[in-house]
Design a protein around this motif. Structure first.
Motif, mmCIF file in Angstrom:
data_model
loop_
_atom_site.group_PDB
_atom_site.id
_atom_site.type_symbol
_atom_site.label_atom_id
_atom_site.label_comp_id
_atom_site.label_asym_id
_atom_site.label_seq_id
_atom_site.Cartn_x
_atom_site.Cartn_y
_atom_site.Cartn_z
ATOM 1 N N ALA A 153 0.764 -1.275 -0.015
ATOM 2 C CA ALA A 153 0.023 0.007 -0.112
ATOM 3 C C ALA A 153 0.799 1.313 0.082
ATOM 4 O O ALA A 153 0.386 2.232 0.021
ATOM 5 N N LEU A 154 2.271 1.043 0.078
ATOM 6 C CA LEU A 154 3.046 2.438 0.083
ATOM 7 C C LEU A 154 3.074 2.999 -1.322
ATOM 8 O O LEU A 154 2.980 2.455 -2.300
ATOM 9 N N LYS A 155 3.271 4.424 -1.068
ATOM 10 C CA LYS A 155 3.516 5.072 -2.309
ATOM 11 C C LYS A 155 5.042 5.977 -1.774
ATOM 12 O O LYS A 155 5.123 6.511 -0.880
ATOM 13 N N LEU A 156 5.982 5.633 -2.876
ATOM 14 C CA LEU A 156 7.162 6.034 -2.461
ATOM 15 C C LEU A 156 7.352 7.061 -3.853
ATOM 16 O O LEU A 156 7.247 6.816 -5.043
ATOM 17 N N ALA A 157 8.515 7.793 -3.540
ATOM 18 C CA ALA A 157 9.084 8.734 -4.632
ATOM 19 C C ALA A 157 10.693 8.426 -4.668
ATOM 20 O O ALA A 157 11.137 8.531 -3.492
ATOM 21 N N ILE A 158 11.250 8.197 -5.675
ATOM 22 C CA ILE A 158 12.766 7.990 -5.668
ATOM 23 C C ILE A 158 13.204 9.239 -6.611
ATOM 24 O O ILE A 158 12.846 9.364 -7.947
ATOM 25 N N VAL A 159 13.976 10.087 -5.996
ATOM 26 C CA VAL A 159 14.668 11.119 -6.766
ATOM 27 C C VAL A 159 16.285 10.764 -7.218
ATOM 28 O O VAL A 159 16.742 10.427 -6.184
ATOM 29 N N VAL B 145 7.192 -4.263 -2.765
ATOM 30 C CA VAL B 145 6.627 -3.126 -3.342
ATOM 31 C C VAL B 145 6.984 -3.412 -4.917
ATOM 32 O O VAL B 145 7.758 -4.070 -5.493
ATOM 33 N N ASP B 146 6.090 -2.923 -5.548
ATOM 34 C CA ASP B 146 5.790 -2.891 -7.235
ATOM 35 C C ASP B 146 6.705 -1.948 -7.721
ATOM 36 O O ASP B 146 6.428 -0.864 -7.386
ATOM 37 N N THR B 147 7.881 -2.142 -8.216
ATOM 38 C CA THR B 147 8.856 -1.090 -8.397
ATOM 39 C C THR B 147 8.646 -0.527 -9.832
ATOM 40 O O THR B 147 9.446 -0.090 -10.585
ATOM 41 N N THR C 119 1.647 1.544 -9.750
ATOM 42 C CA THR C 119 1.172 2.420 -9.066
ATOM 43 C C THR C 119 1.845 3.005 -7.792
ATOM 44 O O THR C 119 1.518 3.799 -6.824
ATOM 45 N N GLN C 120 2.895 2.249 -7.460
ATOM 46 C CA GLN C 120 3.679 2.440 -6.206
ATOM 47 C C GLN C 120 4.827 3.454 -6.148
ATOM 48 O O GLN C 120 4.990 4.062 -4.970
ATOM 49 N N ILE C 121 5.520 3.599 -7.078
ATOM 50 C CA ILE C 121 6.831 4.580 -7.189
ATOM 51 C C ILE C 121 6.769 5.336 -8.331
ATOM 52 O O ILE C 121 6.406 5.166 -9.458
ATOM 53 N N LEU D 38 7.880 17.186 -3.947
ATOM 54 C CA LEU D 38 7.056 15.997 -3.644
ATOM 55 C C LEU D 38 6.568 15.751 -2.239
ATOM 56 O O LEU D 38 5.645 15.383 -2.048
ATOM 57 N N ALA D 39 7.407 16.122 -1.299
ATOM 58 C CA ALA D 39 6.825 16.015 -0.040
ATOM 59 C C ALA D 39 5.560 16.851 0.351
ATOM 60 O O ALA D 39 4.530 16.406 1.076
ATOM 61 N N ASP D 40 5.721 18.077 -0.112
ATOM 62 C CA ASP D 40 4.683 19.170 0.026
ATOM 63 C C ASP D 40 3.459 18.540 -0.671
ATOM 64 O O ASP D 40 2.033 18.647 0.079
ATOM 65 N N SER D 41 3.390 17.491 -1.608
ATOM 66 C CA SER D 41 2.291 16.925 -2.222
ATOM 67 C C SER D 41 1.527 16.131 -1.354
ATOM 68 O O SER D 41 0.036 15.996 -1.505
ATOM 69 N N GLY D 42 2.103 15.536 -0.378
ATOM 70 C CA GLY D 42 1.341 14.551 0.557
ATOM 71 C C GLY D 42 0.750 13.408 -0.122
ATOM 72 O O GLY D 42 0.214 12.695 0.544
ATOM 73 N N LYS D 43 1.539 13.116 -1.296
ATOM 74 C CA LYS D 43 1.185 11.853 -1.785
ATOM 75 C C LYS D 43 2.167 10.774 -1.390
ATOM 76 O O LYS D 43 1.781 9.453 -1.635
ATOM 77 N N TYR D 44 3.109 10.753 -0.740
ATOM 78 C CA TYR D 44 4.134 9.846 -0.458
ATOM 79 C C TYR D 44 4.304 9.559 0.968
ATOM 80 O O TYR D 44 4.467 10.308 1.866
ATOM 81 N N ASN D 45 4.585 8.151 1.262
ATOM 82 C CA ASN D 45 4.821 7.725 2.634
ATOM 83 C C ASN D 45 6.296 7.897 2.870
ATOM 84 O O ASN D 45 6.862 8.130 4.116
ATOM 85 N N ALA D 46 7.274 8.010 1.937
ATOM 86 C CA ALA D 46 8.751 8.405 1.877
ATOM 87 C C ALA D 46 9.202 8.572 0.621
ATOM 88 O O ALA D 46 8.583 8.198 -0.306
#
Ligand code: INI
Length: 158
Positions: free
Chosen positions: A14-20, A45-47, A52-54, A72-80
């Motif tokens: 169920a996690l939503k992550l962003a990788i920069v 995690v589906d990479t 839909t996860q990353i 990205l953090a401001d968007s509130g969309k990501y757990n980490a």
């Protein structure tokens, strides 16, 4: 009183992550990314970039990472959010400016938003040292992914 600890397998599907990822020194950063993805996949995690996860966001170099991480953090969309980069010392003071800005900026993005932002930036004297930490010996991308899983879990508990 209680003890709180994050785990690595806390509802990871169920996690939503962003990788920069910094494109500068991408010989190194693409290996960090591969290590990161390997760890996340093995924890459920589906990479898939089409999944839909990353969300994956490439930036020119480490100097640009913090601005994007904060947005990205401001968007509130990501757990980490995981930030991957490599700053390698050259013959000029450029290294010091870039390393200082990215470390301060990543910390600020996390602190100002309350979203875990993982500092996956190698700062080394040589390309050899960076490559050793990006897979020749160990792949620190793996550990950065674990930190993201642990912090996402922990933030849901405290
Ligand atoms: N960017 C890095 O990610 N690593 C480096 O080692 C580096 N060095 O040494 O110059 C680097 N510079 C580019 C910088 O991050 C910006 O992209 C550039 O200055 C444009 O703002």
């Amino acid at each position: 009183m209680a003890t709180f600890e994050g785990t690595y397998n806390d509802n990871t599907q169920a996690l939503k992550l962003a990788i920069v990822i910094g494109r500068f020194n991408d010989l190194v950063t693409s290996k960090l990314l591969a290590g990161c993805q390997d760890c996340l996949r093995r924890h459920g995690v589906d990479t898939d970039p089409e999944g839909t996860q990353i969300d994956y966001i490439w930036v020119p170099g480490c100097f640009e990472i913090s601005l994007v991480a904060k947005k990205l953090a401001d968007s509130g969309k990501y757990n980490a959010i995981i930030c991957l980069g490599a700053v390698i010392r050259g013959d000029t003071p450029h290294f010091d400016y870039v390393a200082a800005e990215v470390s301060k900026g990543v910390a600020a993005a996390a602190f100002q938003t309350g979203v875990p932002v993982i500092f996956g930036v190698l700062t080394t004297d040589t390309m050899q040292q960076a490559l050793e930490r990006a897979g020749i010996k160990n792949n620190l991308g793996w550990g950065y992914a674990l930190s993201a899983l642990e912090m996402a879990s922990l933030m849901g508990k405290i």
